[in-house]
Write a protein that holds these residues in place. Structure first.
Motif, PDB file in Angstrom:
ATOM      1  N   ILE A 290      52.100  18.692 -23.873  1.00  0.00           N
ATOM      2  CA  ILE A 290      51.211  19.856 -23.814  1.00  0.00           C
ATOM      3  C   ILE A 290      50.424  19.993 -25.133  1.00  0.00           C
ATOM      4  CG2 ILE A 290      53.026  21.508 -24.439  1.00  0.00           C
ATOM      5  CD1 ILE A 290      51.619  23.528 -22.530  1.00  0.00           C
ATOM      6  N   TRP A 291      51.024  19.562 -26.246  1.00  0.00           N
ATOM      7  CA  TRP A 291      50.277  19.525 -27.517  1.00  0.00           C
ATOM      8  C   TRP A 291      49.211  18.426 -27.481  1.00  0.00           C
ATOM      9  CZ3 TRP A 291      49.591  22.936 -31.165  1.00  0.00           C
ATOM     10  CH2 TRP A 291      50.582  23.883 -31.467  1.00  0.00           C
ATOM     11  N   VAL A 292      49.508  17.309 -26.801  1.00  0.00           N
ATOM     12  CA  VAL A 292      48.496  16.252 -26.652  1.00  0.00           C
ATOM     13  C   VAL A 292      47.325  16.806 -25.835  1.00  0.00           C
ATOM     14  CG1 VAL A 292      48.004  13.955 -25.704  1.00  0.00           C
ATOM     15  CG2 VAL A 292      50.210  14.391 -26.818  1.00  0.00           C
ATOM     16  N   VAL A 293      47.645  17.502 -24.749  1.00  0.00           N
ATOM     17  CA  VAL A 293      46.597  18.086 -23.896  1.00  0.00           C
ATOM     18  C   VAL A 293      45.750  19.059 -24.718  1.00  0.00           C
ATOM     19  CG1 VAL A 293      46.153  19.583 -21.899  1.00  0.00           C
ATOM     20  CG2 VAL A 293      47.947  17.813 -21.766  1.00  0.00           C
ATOM     21  N   GLN A 294      46.425  19.932 -25.476  1.00  0.00           N
ATOM     22  CA  GLN A 294      45.685  20.920 -26.274  1.00  0.00           C
ATOM     23  C   GLN A 294      44.760  20.250 -27.294  1.00  0.00           C
ATOM     24  OE1 GLN A 294      46.842  24.785 -27.152  1.00  0.00           O
ATOM     25  NE2 GLN A 294      47.009  24.473 -29.340  1.00  0.00           N
TER      26      GLN A 294
ATOM     27  N   ARG B 190      43.169  15.144 -17.283  1.00  0.00           N
ATOM     28  CA  ARG B 190      43.898  15.236 -16.015  1.00  0.00           C
ATOM     29  C   ARG B 190      45.370  15.063 -16.345  1.00  0.00           C
ATOM     30  NH1 ARG B 190      41.985  10.968 -12.094  1.00  0.00           N
ATOM     31  NH2 ARG B 190      40.260  12.423 -11.784  1.00  0.00           N
ATOM     32  N   GLY B 191      46.157  16.111 -16.126  1.00  0.00           N
ATOM     33  CA  GLY B 191      47.579  16.044 -16.448  1.00  0.00           C
ATOM     34  C   GLY B 191      48.398  15.848 -15.188  1.00  0.00           C
TER      35      GLY B 191
ATOM     36  N   PRO C  59      41.215  29.222 -20.865  1.00  0.00           N
ATOM     37  CA  PRO C  59      39.910  29.233 -21.542  1.00  0.00           C
ATOM     38  C   PRO C  59      39.145  27.905 -21.405  1.00  0.00           C
ATOM     39  CG  PRO C  59      41.615  30.109 -22.995  1.00  0.00           C
ATOM     40  CD  PRO C  59      42.305  29.592 -21.785  1.00  0.00           C
ATOM     41  N   PHE C  60      39.825  26.828 -21.111  1.00  0.00           N
ATOM     42  CA  PHE C  60      39.142  25.531 -20.985  1.00  0.00           C
ATOM     43  C   PHE C  60      38.659  25.269 -19.561  1.00  0.00           C
ATOM     44  CE2 PHE C  60      41.711  25.072 -24.800  1.00  0.00           C
ATOM     45  CZ  PHE C  60      40.807  24.515 -25.689  1.00  0.00           C
TER      46      PHE C  60
ATOM     47  N   LEU D  26      40.418  21.065 -17.606  1.00  0.00           N
ATOM     48  CA  LEU D  26      41.788  20.601 -17.308  1.00  0.00           C
ATOM     49  C   LEU D  26      42.020  20.591 -15.803  1.00  0.00           C
ATOM     50  CD1 LEU D  26      44.724  19.843 -18.130  1.00  0.00           C
ATOM     51  CD2 LEU D  26      45.247  22.288 -17.952  1.00  0.00           C
ATOM     52  N   GLU D  27      42.439  19.426 -15.344  1.00  0.00           N
ATOM     53  CA  GLU D  27      42.789  19.250 -13.936  1.00  0.00           C
ATOM     54  C   GLU D  27      44.288  18.897 -13.924  1.00  0.00           C
ATOM     55  OE1 GLU D  27      41.564  15.684 -10.884  1.00  0.00           O
ATOM     56  OE2 GLU D  27      40.409  15.951 -12.736  1.00  0.00           O
TER      57      GLU D  27
END
Ligand code: NDP
Length: 337
Positions: free
Chosen positions: A14-18, A28-29, A46-47, A51-52
């Motif tokens: 989740i830190w990588v995604v952020q 895409r997670g 907010p994004f 994010l998918e």
């Protein structure tokens, strides 16, 4: 560009995604259930459409990532079991190895835009815990754990099984690339982090449901459990979760990272160092009378050290200090009560 992140709900992922979203990437997670996806969608509201979230129920199944890889420019594969609730080595080997090879197979088959794949390995794939101070480098492989699990089977320690699963998963990734080098148009980077600590932003339901590495830190530094020379004697190396996330983004961006295995080490520690640091922070996020003192006068031996040359040359991360990470973890724990 768009990046596929597997196991996106995890502590590190989740830190990588952020970090990717903040840097302007689309993400895409993959998660194992709709429910786990909902937290991510809410957290990154907010994004918006950047994010998918897609569900991949069983990463061990052949073709599991065939759909998920379509249209992405890069992949960060982080999903892998890391906990101590394991009875049979196969429970870890299957998802760790098949999950890794599976995502590479899918990228070969359907990942027509993919240019770089980053696999999250571990220093568990580099070193077998030594009994005297040792400095390891990217040339080292932990075959000791693999052999130990071969011998002990279901009687193996959970962490031994974990370490072996990381060695075998990483080896199978490099083997896949070697076997298919004439067919693939992407390259592979493997990151090998030591223990990852630092504040969590994933869905932590309670302090007893922290992910494995943070639970360890909490038990050693904050929890009211007996602190003796023996119980505190462990030493290892660590990196802040935000630095490992940053390392994933740099590994995707830097040409020189292609084809490399990179140890990303923030520093060595002895458990008493963390306890001292926690006690020294002013103002203390946790009332200081609640923090254990440990055994400040104890002798400290640093058994596990890593050569940082490659990381400095290729990624060049400016690492969080023990003080910074400790302050942020304590503040998070205090908030959660
Ligand atoms: P977490 O347990 O927080 O995250 C693990 C992720 O992998 C979750 O998304 C989890 O999904 C998924 N996962 C676990 N088992 C399976 C499975 N059988 N099938 C499908 N998905 C699965 O751990 P971390 O964030 O700490 O670990 C992330 C990566 O970093 C792992 O590859 C780990 O080996 C590596 N690493 C971690 C270190 C650390 O100290 N934390 C140190 C070095 C490397 P779900 O939530 O659904 O279970």
């Amino acid at each position: 560009g768009k990046v596929l992140v597997s196991g996106a709900n995890g502590y590190l992922a989740i830190w990588v995604v952020q970090t990717l979203l903040e840097r302007g990437y689309s993400v895409r997670g993959t998660v194992r259930s709709e429910e786990k996806g909902r937290y991510l969608k809410e957290y990154f509201k907010p994004f918006g459409e950047k994010l998918e979230v897609v569900v991949v129920e069983d990463i061990s199944k052949p073709g599991a990532f065939d759909e998920a890889v379509k249209g992405v420019d890069a992949i960060a594969h982080t999903a892998s079991p890391f906990h101590s609730n394991v009875e049979d080595p196969r429970d870890f080997y299957q998802p760790a190895i098949r999950g890794t090879v599976g995502i590479l197979e899918s990228a070969l088959k359907n990942g027509t835009n993919v240019k770089r794949i980053v696999v999250t390995s571990s220093t568990a794939a580099v070193m077998d815990p030594p009994s005297k101070p040792t400095t390891f480098s990217e040339k080292d492989w932990n075959m000791g754990s693999v052999k130990a699990v071969e011998e002990k089977g279901k009687k193996s320690e959970p962490m031994e099984i974990y370490r072996a699963s990381k060695t075998l998963a990483e080896k199978s990734a490099w083997d896949f690339v070697e076997k298919n080098k004439d067919k693939i148009q992407w390259d592979l980077t493997v990151l090998n982090p030591p223990f990852i600590f630092g504040p969590p932003i994933h869905d932590v339901k309670s302090l007893s449901a922290l992910n494995t590495s943070l639970q360890y830190w909490y038990n050693m530094v904050v929890a009211d459990t007996p602190k003796t020379k023996e119980s505190l004697s462990g030493s290892s190396s660590w990196t802040d979760v935000r630095d490992i996330a940053e390392a994933h983004v740099r590994a995707l961006e830097k040409d020189a990272a292609g084809g490399e295995r990179i140890i990303v080490n923030g520093g060595s520690y002895h458990w008493q160092d963390w306890i001292d640091t926690a006690n020294s922070i002013q103002p203390s996020p946790i009332p200081s009378h609640k923090l254990p003192r440990g055994v400040p006068e104890m002798e400290r031996v640093y058994l596990i050290n890593y050569d940082k040359t490659k990381e400095e040359k290729i990624l060049g991360i400016k690492f969080f200090t023990q003080e910074e990470s400790t302050r942020d973890m304590l503040a998070d724990f205090e908030r959660r009560g």
